[in-house]
Design a protein around this motif. Structure first.
Motif, mmCIF file in Angstrom:
data_model
loop_
_atom_site.group_PDB
_atom_site.id
_atom_site.type_symbol
_atom_site.label_atom_id
_atom_site.label_comp_id
_atom_site.label_asym_id
_atom_site.label_seq_id
_atom_site.Cartn_x
_atom_site.Cartn_y
_atom_site.Cartn_z
ATOM 1 N N THR A 37 -20.754 11.799 -12.998
ATOM 2 C CA THR A 37 -19.574 12.274 -12.281
ATOM 3 C C THR A 37 -19.963 13.442 -11.396
ATOM 4 O O THR A 37 -20.988 14.082 -11.604
ATOM 5 C CB THR A 37 -18.466 12.754 -13.236
ATOM 6 N N GLU A 38 -19.128 13.673 -10.403
ATOM 7 C CA GLU A 38 -19.323 14.840 -9.556
ATOM 8 C C GLU A 38 -17.948 15.353 -9.181
ATOM 9 O O GLU A 38 -17.125 14.602 -8.663
ATOM 10 C CB GLU A 38 -20.121 14.456 -8.304
ATOM 11 N N GLU A 39 -17.696 16.606 -9.481
ATOM 12 C CA GLU A 39 -16.395 17.219 -9.223
ATOM 13 C C GLU A 39 -15.263 16.330 -9.713
ATOM 14 O O GLU A 39 -14.286 16.080 -9.011
ATOM 15 C CB GLU A 39 -16.262 17.561 -7.742
ATOM 16 N N GLY A 40 -15.431 15.820 -10.930
ATOM 17 C CA GLY A 40 -14.365 15.052 -11.556
ATOM 18 C C GLY A 40 -14.238 13.606 -11.111
ATOM 19 O O GLY A 40 -13.342 12.891 -11.533
ATOM 20 N N LYS A 41 -15.172 13.155 -10.256
ATOM 21 C CA LYS A 41 -15.119 11.757 -9.804
ATOM 22 C C LYS A 41 -16.349 11.005 -10.295
ATOM 23 O O LYS A 41 -17.449 11.554 -10.290
ATOM 24 C CB LYS A 41 -15.097 11.701 -8.273
ATOM 25 N N ALA A 42 -16.156 9.736 -10.687
ATOM 26 C CA ALA A 42 -17.287 8.934 -11.155
ATOM 27 C C ALA A 42 -18.028 8.360 -9.968
ATOM 28 O O ALA A 42 -17.420 7.935 -8.985
ATOM 29 C CB ALA A 42 -16.790 7.803 -12.042
ATOM 30 N N LYS A 43 -19.368 8.324 -10.063
ATOM 31 C CA LYS A 43 -20.150 7.618 -9.050
ATOM 32 C C LYS A 43 -20.033 6.120 -9.347
ATOM 33 O O LYS A 43 -19.998 5.704 -10.511
ATOM 34 C CB LYS A 43 -21.613 8.042 -9.133
ATOM 35 N N ALA A 44 -20.014 5.328 -8.280
ATOM 36 C CA ALA A 44 -19.793 3.888 -8.433
ATOM 37 C C ALA A 44 -20.805 3.234 -9.373
ATOM 38 O O ALA A 44 -20.468 2.343 -10.145
ATOM 39 C CB ALA A 44 -19.847 3.216 -7.066
ATOM 40 N N VAL A 45 -22.057 3.706 -9.343
ATOM 41 C CA VAL A 45 -23.112 3.033 -10.106
ATOM 42 C C VAL A 45 -22.833 3.056 -11.614
ATOM 43 O O VAL A 45 -23.174 2.122 -12.333
ATOM 44 C CB VAL A 45 -24.502 3.632 -9.786
ATOM 45 N N GLY A 46 -22.165 4.089 -12.100
ATOM 46 C CA GLY A 46 -21.846 4.168 -13.532
ATOM 47 C C GLY A 46 -21.018 2.972 -13.969
ATOM 48 O O GLY A 46 -21.333 2.307 -14.965
ATOM 49 N N TYR A 47 -19.984 2.679 -13.201
ATOM 50 C CA TYR A 47 -19.147 1.514 -13.535
ATOM 51 C C TYR A 47 -19.934 0.215 -13.355
ATOM 52 O O TYR A 47 -19.811 -0.715 -14.144
ATOM 53 C CB TYR A 47 -17.892 1.489 -12.657
ATOM 54 N N GLU A 48 -20.758 0.157 -12.294
ATOM 55 C CA GLU A 48 -21.572 -1.056 -12.068
ATOM 56 C C GLU A 48 -22.426 -1.380 -13.298
ATOM 57 O O GLU A 48 -22.574 -2.536 -13.687
ATOM 58 C CB GLU A 48 -22.528 -0.855 -10.880
#
Lengths: 266, 341
Positions: B14-25
């Motif tokens: 995460t960065e500033e409370g947002k997940a990076k897309a790759v984590g969900y991928e």
């Protein structure tokens, strides 16, 4: 200021071809070069030395032949070179390699009676492309680290670096000792000249073997490596696509759209 | 308390409370592994105010989420995140960990694997279970994409790998899924590297990893100005603009647009390669796209070997026609709708 740059001798991967019969890499005749990212790291190190004084050493792990890479580094600004070489180190993965390098660095520091303030690595080598040896080395040595650095400058009393981030960059303040892994810099590394090349050829390169350092050999080489290569293969690309050749490009594009429509792609 | 969970973990960066897309991928291959190994799939979320991300990960297929949620995790740094991840591993003893191969993921991975003294495979593009040994089989490119290697980590645990963004598709979200969210707190040291400032410079429009359509230009464009052909076609198709390394090295476009071994790996619905010869390094970054169109003057260019449709011709001629045709189709569709007959 004591600076160390870790370099790897690598095959020039842009020159690698695949044997069409055996489908394996043709390594013969492929030139060996200093890993380009290590070259950027060296240039950054030499610029820091030129700005604030000190010395730059280079270290490499590999066979005897890797001396050539170290000599190439000495021709563009390195003051001393060390080759870490021993049959027992063959087949090391990134964990084992970084461990061996950390043992060699501790030995050099002990001999000199002076630790390295800044250790540089390239962000990754173009043959293995792992990018893991630098950060792992920092861990073995207990150094704080910054990866993917594109610029480093002295501020009044500290080193400031620029690090690539996914959507921009970070400006970071480094402590007195630090390990940096370097990505592509905004400037190109300098070239050697005839005089510097000749001097580098005459330079002594110290060879460090397993017997010279304090090392647990169970953590080195193929046996000391937790990752094992099960198999390798070359990716094959021969999609039987449709090549459109028409009298005019208008017709070619119409044909493309017709084919895509038939395939329900548009 | 120590638990030998033997689960498969996916680290959700995460960065500033947002997940990076790759984590969900990564929940896609993570789910596959967990099912084959008959263990749970656990999402590990470290960040600031990330409860909703943990819930989202469960909707995407995780059985459980372990969360470290505190202000000190708002922005990534090696010391704090390295301590946090190491502490979690020492507590739960997972069997495998998948980490997105972003710059931060490739920084965190070696820090943690080194402390645990376990194997880490870098920048993987394939993950499966090696049926023979029961280990995770990590497939990764080496030698600039010329060679693929399958790597195992047979004797140490957890088996760790960083995985390239854009290789796996995000799973389908199922809001009816439920799972436990465990909140942890761990002792972390003070960060030794001080952040002075974070500068955002990338336009949101780059977004290669999330684009459905990418139009990419290469050396064949001949000049920076000719990138307008790429941009116009991308605009009509609501796509993103990509580039080969040659185009980036020529200074025609920023590195953020680069597709390939040393750039982004992408797998959009449609990839249009224009004036790109198709060096193995470029192909390594886009060959998994659903449909590939290549436009190139050279009929023998290797890019045609991965293309579904190829047009041999000068892109300066072909692209304006394509742009016009796609535009006509787009407005044509709207006209048809308006007609209603």
């Amino acid at each position: 200021m004591n600076i160390l740059v870790c370099v790897k001798q690598v095959p020039d991967t842009t020159e690698i071809r695949i044997d069409p019969v055996t489908n394996t890499l043709i390594r013969a005749g492929v030139p060996s070069i200093v890993n380009p990212f290590d070259g950027y790291a060296l240039e950054m190190a030499v610029r820091l030395k030129e700005a604030a004084g000190g010395n730059v050493s280079v270290i490499s792990m590999g066979p005897e032949q890797a001396k050539n890479a170290l000599k190439a580094c000495m021709a563009v600004g390195a003051d001393a070179a060390y080759l870490v070489s021993d049959r027992a180190f063959g087949g090391s993965d990134t964990l084992a390699t970084s461990y061996i390098l950390s043992c060699a660095i501790k030995k050099i520091e002990k001999d000199k009676g002076d630790p390295f303030d800044i250790i540089f690595c390239g962000k990754q080598a173009i043959d293995g492309d792992t990018g893991q040896v630098g950060p792992s080395l920092a861990e073995h040595l207990g150094y704080p680290r910054v990866t993917y650095v594109t610029d480093a400058r002295w501020k009044e009393d500290h080193l400031e670096v620029k690090r690539e981030a996914d959507n921009g960059f970070d400006r970071l303040r480094c402590p007195e000792t630090v390990l940096l892994t370097v990505s592509k810099t905004p400037y190109e590394p300098r070239y050697a000249n005839i005089k510097s090349k000749m001097a580098a050829n005459r330079a002594q390169i110290s060879i460090i073997t397993a017997a010279d350092m304090e090392i647990d050999l169970k953590r080195a080489g193929l046996k000391g490596s937790p990752t094992k290569v099960k198999r390798t293969f070359t990716p094959v690309h021969n999609k039987q696509g449709i090549k459109i050749q028409e009298k005019s490009q208008e017709r070619a594009v119409k044909r493309l759209i017709q084919l895509m429509t038939e395939a329900k792609l548009v | 308390m120590c638990e030998n969970t033997r689960d498969v973990w996916v680290y959700i960066e995460t960065e500033e409370g947002k997940a990076k897309a790759v984590g969900y991928e990564l929940l896609t291959p993570g789910r596959l592994l967990a099912d084959k190994m008959r263990v749970r799939l656990v999402a590990v979320v470290i960040g600031d105010q990330v409860e909703k991300i943990a819930k989202k990960a469960i909707e995407y297929g995780a059985d459980q989420a372990i969360v470290l949620d505190a202000p000190e995790y708002k922005v990534y740094n090696t010391d704090v995140f390295g301590d946090a991840m190491t502490a979690l591993i020492k507590k739960y003893h997972p069997e495998g960990i998948l980490i997105g191969a972003t710059n931060n993921g490739r920084d965190l991975g070696p820090c943690v694997s080194c402390r645990i003294r376990t194997g880490l495979t870098a920048d993987c593009t394939g993950i499966d279970l090696d049926e023979e040994s029961g280990n995770i089989a990590w497939t990764r490119p080496a030698f600039g994409g010329n060679l693929m290697a399958v790597i195992l980590c047979p004797d140490t645990r957890p088996q760790m790998g960083t995985v390239r963004p854009g290789v796996f598709k995000r799973p389908v979200s199922d809001e009816s899924r439920s799972g436990e969210v465990i909140h942890e707190t761990v002792q972390v040291r003070t960060n030794r590297i001080q952040l002075i400032e974070h500068v955002r410079e990338m336009a949101e429009s780059v977004k290669l990893d999330e684009a459905e359509v990418i139009v990419a230009g290469g050396n064949g464009l001949g000049s920076r100005d000719n990138f307008c052909y790429i941009q116009e076609l991308a605009q009509v198709l609501d796509g993103a603009v990509g580039a080969s390394r040659a185009a980036v090295d020529n200074g025609w476009i920023s590195h953020a647009h680069q597709v390939g071994q040393t750039g982004k790996t992408v797998s959009p619905r449609l990839y249009i390669a224009c004036g790109i010869s198709g060096a193995i390094q470029h192909i390594a970054g886009m060959s998994e796209s659903d449909t590939i169109i290549a436009v190139n003057k050279d009929p023998d260019a290797p890019i045609f070997s991965v293309a579904d449709y190829g047009i041999v011709g000068d892109l300066k001629e072909v692209l304006p026609i394509m742009t016009a045709e796609f535009k006509r189709m787009k407005t044509g569709e709207q006209t048809d709708d308006n007609h209603g007959d």
